[in-house]
Design an enzyme around this catalytic site. Structure first.
Site, PDB file in Angstrom:
ATOM      1  CB  SER A 141      -0.901  -0.003   1.247  1.00  0.00           C
ATOM      2  OG  SER A 141      -1.594   1.223   1.375  1.00  0.00           O
ATOM      3  CE1 TYR A 163      -4.734  -2.767   4.813  1.00  0.00           C
ATOM      4  CE2 TYR A 163      -3.857  -0.571   4.393  1.00  0.00           C
ATOM      5  CZ  TYR A 163      -4.364  -1.774   3.919  1.00  0.00           C
ATOM      6  OH  TYR A 163      -4.481  -1.978   2.575  1.00  0.00           O
TER       7      TYR A 163
END
Length: 301
Positions: A141, A163
């Site tokens: 990401s 995350y």
């Protein structure tokens, strides 16, 4: 092709669609939950029985549990010079609640990182061949931030952005895998699919807010190529990597799916914010954690 999925019913639907569009394709399914290490080990055993070699492994499973929007950070970001960057990466905007799994690990860390790591370890006989290269392709990401990861707390037990920490850990692991496994014919790459509207992101805001924001997001896309919006657009970098020779790729580069304001897809790159020594230390920490976990699993049999 083998679909390794947690939900068998959804996997069956995907297999049906694939075989309808490609009648000659051979598509099989193996059930696996990367948040359950016994499930990972069992699934890897099935794969070793079915196949002699794996050419490509896409490591895509991931969770962002109970994401909460930091309203203060949102409004301060709106009036900062970094507004495009903040909205493209969600840097500082999202916090999540994590929990401990039945394996005694943090859920985000086990799902996004460690379950995949154990799967790779179990599949080494199928991945490492001197006569033919194999590929690992991770979904990372743009939100992978060095500031949210610490070697002293690799599971992010003490933070609120597990995350981001887990995605940075993926970047580290990919670099370490290349360093340790390239001589054995295994290469690793990381991609970012961009900001897509999926089940992972829909929970961040109420549906009516997404409806209000989408026109603004479409406008921002003329200035920020990260808003791919659809899964089809988001897969651009994953498909692109399939066609590349792994020896020609930079192991310190992340490959990003991007979309122009008019909807055309392309791939861009980003140098990962890490160093190889930290990557190797993280890899050694994972190996040590693996030893501990395997001892515990053996005791519980």
């Amino acid at each position: 092709m083998c679909l390794a999925c947690r939900n068998v019913a959804k996997a069956e639907a995907v297999r049906g669609a694939l075989q309808a569009s490609h009648p000659a394709a051979e598509v099989s399914i193996v059930q696996v939950d990367v948040c359950n290490l016994q499930s990972v080990i069992r699934a890897a055993g099935e794969l070793r029985q079915r196949f002699q070699r794996l050419d490509y492994v896409y490591l895509n499973a991931g969770i962002m549990p109970n994401p909460q929007l930091n309203i203060k950070a949102l409004f301060s970001g709106l009036f900062s010079r970094k507004v495009i960057h903040i909205f493209s990466t969600a840097e500082g905007l999202l916090t999540q609640e994590d929990k401990v799994t039945a394996d005694g690990l943090q859920e985000v860390f086990e799902t996004n990182v460690f379950g995949h790591f154990i799967l790779i370890r179990e599949l080494e006989p199928l991945l490492c061949h001197s006569d033919r290269l194999s590929r690992l392709i991770w979904t990372s990401s743009r939100n992978a931030r060095r500031a949210n990861f610490h070697l002293e707390d690799i599971q992010h037990r003490r933070g609120q952005e597990p995350y981001s920490s887990s995605k940075y850990a993926i970047d580290l692991l990919s670099v370490a895998l290349n360093r340790n496994f390239n001589p054995r014919g295994l290469y690793s790459s990381v991609v970012c699919p961009g900001t897509m509207v999926t089940n992972l992101t829909c929970g961040i805001l109420p549906p009516f807010l997404w409806t209000l924001l989408l026109p603004i997001i479409w406008l921002i896309r003329f200035f920020a190529n990260a808003f791919t919006l659809t899964p089809e657009n988001g897969t651009e970098a994953l498909v692109w990597l399939f066609h590349q020779k792994p020896e020609s790729l930079n192991p310190l580069t992340k490959y990003l799916s991007a979309t122009t304001g008019f909807g055309s897809n392309y791939v861009t790159t980003q140098k990962m914010d890490l160093d190889e020594d930290t990557a190797e230390k993280f890899y050694q920490n994972l190996l040590e954690l693996e030893k501990q976990i395997r001892v515990t699993i053996q005791k519980n049999k």
